[in-house]
Scaffold this active site. Structure first.
Site, mmCIF file in Angstrom:
data_model
loop_
_atom_site.group_PDB
_atom_site.id
_atom_site.type_symbol
_atom_site.label_atom_id
_atom_site.label_comp_id
_atom_site.label_asym_id
_atom_site.label_seq_id
_atom_site.Cartn_x
_atom_site.Cartn_y
_atom_site.Cartn_z
ATOM 1 N N ASP A 295 -66.360 -50.860 -92.018
ATOM 2 C CA ASP A 295 -66.554 -50.491 -90.816
ATOM 3 C C ASP A 295 -67.152 -49.244 -90.416
ATOM 4 O O ASP A 295 -67.447 -48.593 -91.538
ATOM 5 C CB ASP A 295 -64.865 -50.155 -90.264
ATOM 6 C CG ASP A 295 -65.111 -50.611 -88.582
ATOM 7 O OD1 ASP A 295 -66.069 -50.630 -88.083
ATOM 8 O OD2 ASP A 295 -63.745 -50.875 -88.316
ATOM 9 N N CYS A 296 -67.845 -49.254 -89.337
ATOM 10 C CA CYS A 296 -68.865 -48.164 -89.266
ATOM 11 C C CYS A 296 -68.412 -46.900 -89.543
ATOM 12 O O CYS A 296 -67.531 -46.173 -88.831
ATOM 13 C CB CYS A 296 -69.397 -48.464 -88.020
ATOM 14 S SG CYS A 296 -70.300 -49.989 -87.811
#
Length: 767
Positions: A295-296
């Site tokens: 995830d970012c």
């Protein structure tokens, strides 16, 4: 996803302006191996389509320097002009239509919008696996069409298949609900729709999907606890029978090309740095054919927020060694070379990671030269927002909408008998609210008011300035309801109430919404239909128990055609068939259950009531699977289903001499242990419509087993007074097994009860 960008407002604006203008100007797709423009590229093995993917990937990796390799570990991947490889942006989204979230996709005058389907929670309520796949296929068509004109990538970080564990979760709207089987079926169907190619090679991808967020991720920001710091403490039993099954199905049955690890820790370890979860389970046990992405900024999060490692180099090395292939963000780009020089990770591990990334791009045709000469090369703007695609968005909303209450003489309304319909509520004339989050620009909108006004004369009052409804305009609303033939109130939530990074603290309708509903219902002279537009459930006990409120509909966030779909159901041109994919709890539930408690199972010692229809022991407002229609459907068992199943064990098995509650569900025990359950399903009404047949099981009370769980479901269409036959194949070891306290699957011995509607069938499993 969507961590706040680290730039000033002015700089962000400048960046977006530049990005969007360049995106508008671009009209050709990004691809490698453009031999037509540069004939020398034809001599490279990785550009040779006749070779196997492994050989091509190996050829490419050996040509790269360490510094070049590192640029392929991040979402904004580097370019290598000497090898004819352009920059590629991995981050695009397609949760319920091609989205403008993420830098890989843009809308422009060339393609101004894409079909915006209902938010996932409503599509899941259709319980229609063929619909899940059909939507995926349309989305991938539109995605390929946009790629061909330089407006999209080929890698889409969707779907979100986390379990909707707690009703307060702001992102529950993105998921298929609280049930592991439904979530698994949704994941498999949608991923197949996105990925399956018309190419003759089964390994080819149309676009690459990504199942997220792995794992036990279902808290964003609740009472000061946020996802960047949260450690989800999960039992092995809950992990294996609740949180992991959708991901397992996504990889094994859906053959997904990617899995995204989450921000949170699970039992003290960040998921993106856990070799057991990544290399051990996803790649080792489930055999992922694809890449694992963060995830970012997840690595940055576990270094800077969770302080999991002392140095950034250690953080980078841990991720790569755990089995991570791609970093959404810049962390690996900045710190991997230093990690290699420090001896924390070797170049071979980096080769392995980028090989998984390159293999995915090769399966997509990215290294096969001009896309216009490939399978989907003829798709373009004409294939986006087609009439057929937009009609499917309307159909998906119709299939998902759930009728929760309907008194005699209420719905469906007669369009000839209604001369004046009062339409009231803060969500009655909304546009963007209908498409939820991770949205794209839709083809067009039909609001609830527009949908209803296209059929009968309407009088409209919002009643509140927005869903927060700090001050309800009760007087004007009651006035129009008092003179109308029928009243529709469209209430509920929007992204200001429930969203990414925004969990709710209560389950009540916001502000003065309840006051407005109650007062309007009291003043109304005709039927009163309450429409709840939301992702999560609400405690609407007041409306359920108010005789003046004659019908209740839950419409999720119904997508671009939501208003038309609502009108179709209200006026009876469509018979509602949606069923709730999650439990609606009373407010008292959240008063006593902290969102941070991950336990699914109840605990009598401290009064903890458990979670979801499978384990929850308390009162509900509505429960999983609830939903009415304009028909009355009955179920009949057609032939004698077995009442006893004998499990064969080897002669000296310990269970012959001791009192076993269960036996291992292993291959030798389970061979040929299956039977059919044959049903006749009859529509006893005159109105045709679809109906979902649920097969539930109540297992014996062993290993803290669920009190009830879904084994299978089938959506059938029934004409008025007609009947259909449904067959469920019950695999005894797969369907009647439970997960024990240490995560092993066991076949429970004793009495199992199979439920279909009001039917119950007792089945005894013995040795």
């Amino acid at each position: 996803m969507n961590r706040a960008p680290k730039c000033s407002v002015l700089l962000c604006f400048f960046f977006l302006t530049c990005f969007n203008s360049s995106a508008s100007a671009q009209s050709s797709p990004v691809f490698a191996c453009d031999v037509a423009r540069n004939a020398t590229l034809g001599s490279f093995g990785f550009c040779d389509k006749s070779l196997g993917i492994d050989v091509r990937v190996g050829d490419l990796v050996k040509r790269l320097t360490l510094q070049e390799k590192i640029t392929f570990l991040v979402n904004s991947a580097g370019s290598v002009s000497r090898l004819g490889i352009p920059k590629y942006e991995w981050w695009s989204e397609a949760l319920h239509g091609v989205s403008y979230v993420g830098p890989g996709t843009h809308f422009s005058s060339v393609v101004p919008g894409a079909t915006s389907f209902p938010q996932v929670i409503l599509t899941a309520a259709s319980f229609n696996t063929s619909l899940f796949q059909a939507i995926g296929k349309v989305v991938s068509n539109e995605a390929r069409a946009m790629y061909n004109v330089g407006l999209a990538g080929l890698t889409f970080w969707s779907p979100n298949i986390n379990i909707f564990r707690d009703p307060r979760w702001g992102r529950g709207q993105e998921t298929p609900g609280e049930d592991p089987l439904l979530s698994s079926k949704y994941a498999t169907g949608y991923v197949k729709g996105l990925q399956q190619s018309d190419d003759t090679d089964p390994n080819r991808l149309k676009v690459a999907a990504c199942c997220k967020h792995y794992t036990a991720y279902d808290l964003d920001n609740w009472k000061g606890v946020d996802r960047y710091h949260f450690n989800a403490v999960v039992t092995k039993q809950d992990m294996d029978d609740t949180f992991q099954p959708p991901f397992k199905s996504c990889v094994i049955d859906g053959n997904v090309a990617s899995v995204m690890c989450s921000y949170n820790q699970v039992n003290g370890k960040p998921t993106c740095a856990d070799p057991d979860l990544l290399s051990g389970v996803i790649r080792g046990q489930w055999k992922l054919n694809g890449y694992i992405v963060t995830d970012c900024d997840s690595i940055d999060v576990y270094y800077n927020n969770q302080h999991y490692t002392k140095t950034p180099e250690e953080a980078a090395a841990k991720a790569i060694l755990a089995g991570l292939d791609l970093n959404c963000g810049s962390f690996l780009g900045q710190h991997t070379e230093a990690a290699v020089k420090a001896g924390l990770v070797d170049e071979a591990a980096i080769d392995n990671a980028i090989s998984n990334n390159f293999a995915t791009l090769m399966r997509l045709g990215f290294f096969d030269g001009d896309p216009s000469k490939q399978t989907y090369g003829k798709l373009g703007p004409k294939d986006v927002c087609t009439q057929e695609n937009q009609e499917l968005a309307r159909e998906a909303a119709r299939q998902g909408i759930v009728l929760l209450k309907n008194c005699a003489g209420s719905l469906p309304l007669s369009q000839t008998a209604i001369n004046n319909l009062a339409v009231i509520g803060p969500n009655a004339n909304v546009t963007k609210t209908m498409i939820g989050n991770y949205e794209g620009t839709p083809c067009k909108y039909t609001t609830p008011l527009q949908g209803l006004a296209a059929i009968v004369p309407t009088t409209y009052q919002p009643g509140c300035s927005n869903v927060q409804c700090s001050t309800a305009q009760v007087d004007v609303a009651t006035k129009i309801a008092a003179s109308a033939d029928a009243t529709i109130l469209v209430m509920g939530a929007d992204q200001s109430i429930e969203a990414e990074s925004r969990d709710r603290v209560d389950l009540l309708l916001p502000g003065q919404q309840q006051l407005l509903v109650t007062q309007v219902a009291k003043a109304a002279k005709g039927p009163v239909i309450l429409v709840i537009m939301s992702g999560g459930g609400f405690d609407i006990s007041f409306a359920k128990n108010d005789d003046k409120i004659t019908s209740i509909l839950w419409v999720g966030y119904p997508g671009e055609a939501g208003g038309a779909a609502i009108a179709d159901i209200v006026f009876g041109s469509y018979n509602p068939s949606g069923r709730l994919p999650m439990t609606w709890y009373p407010q008292s539930y959240v008063d006593k259950v902290p969102m941070t408690n991950m336990n699914m199972r109840p605990d009598a010692s401290n009064g903890y009531p458990g979670r979801s229809y499978r384990f929850y022991t308390g009162e509900t407002v509505y429960t999983f699977g609830d939903g009415l229609s304009y028909s009355h459907v009955t179920h009949h068992l057609l032939d004698e289903a077995p009442k006893l199943v004998s499990v064969p064990l080897e002669e000296n098995h310990i269970c012959y001499s001791s009192n076993c509650k269960s036996v291992e569900a292993v291959e030798t025990t389970c061979q040929n242990l299956d039977f059919n359950l044959n049903l006749k399903v009859k529509n006893n009404g005159s109105v045709s419509g679809s109906h979902t047949v649920f097969l539930f099981s109540t297992p014996p009370s062993v290993h803290n087993s669920p009190k009830k769980h879904l084994l299978a479901f089938e959506k059938v269409f029934l004409r008025g007074q007609a009947e259909e036959f449904v067959r469920f194949k019950v695999d005894v070891c797969k369907d009647l097994s439970v997960v024990d306290e240490v995560g092993n699957r066991k076949l429970a011995l004793g009495d199992h009860v199979l439920h279909v509607g009001n039917l119950k069938h007792l089945l005894s499993v013995r040795i």
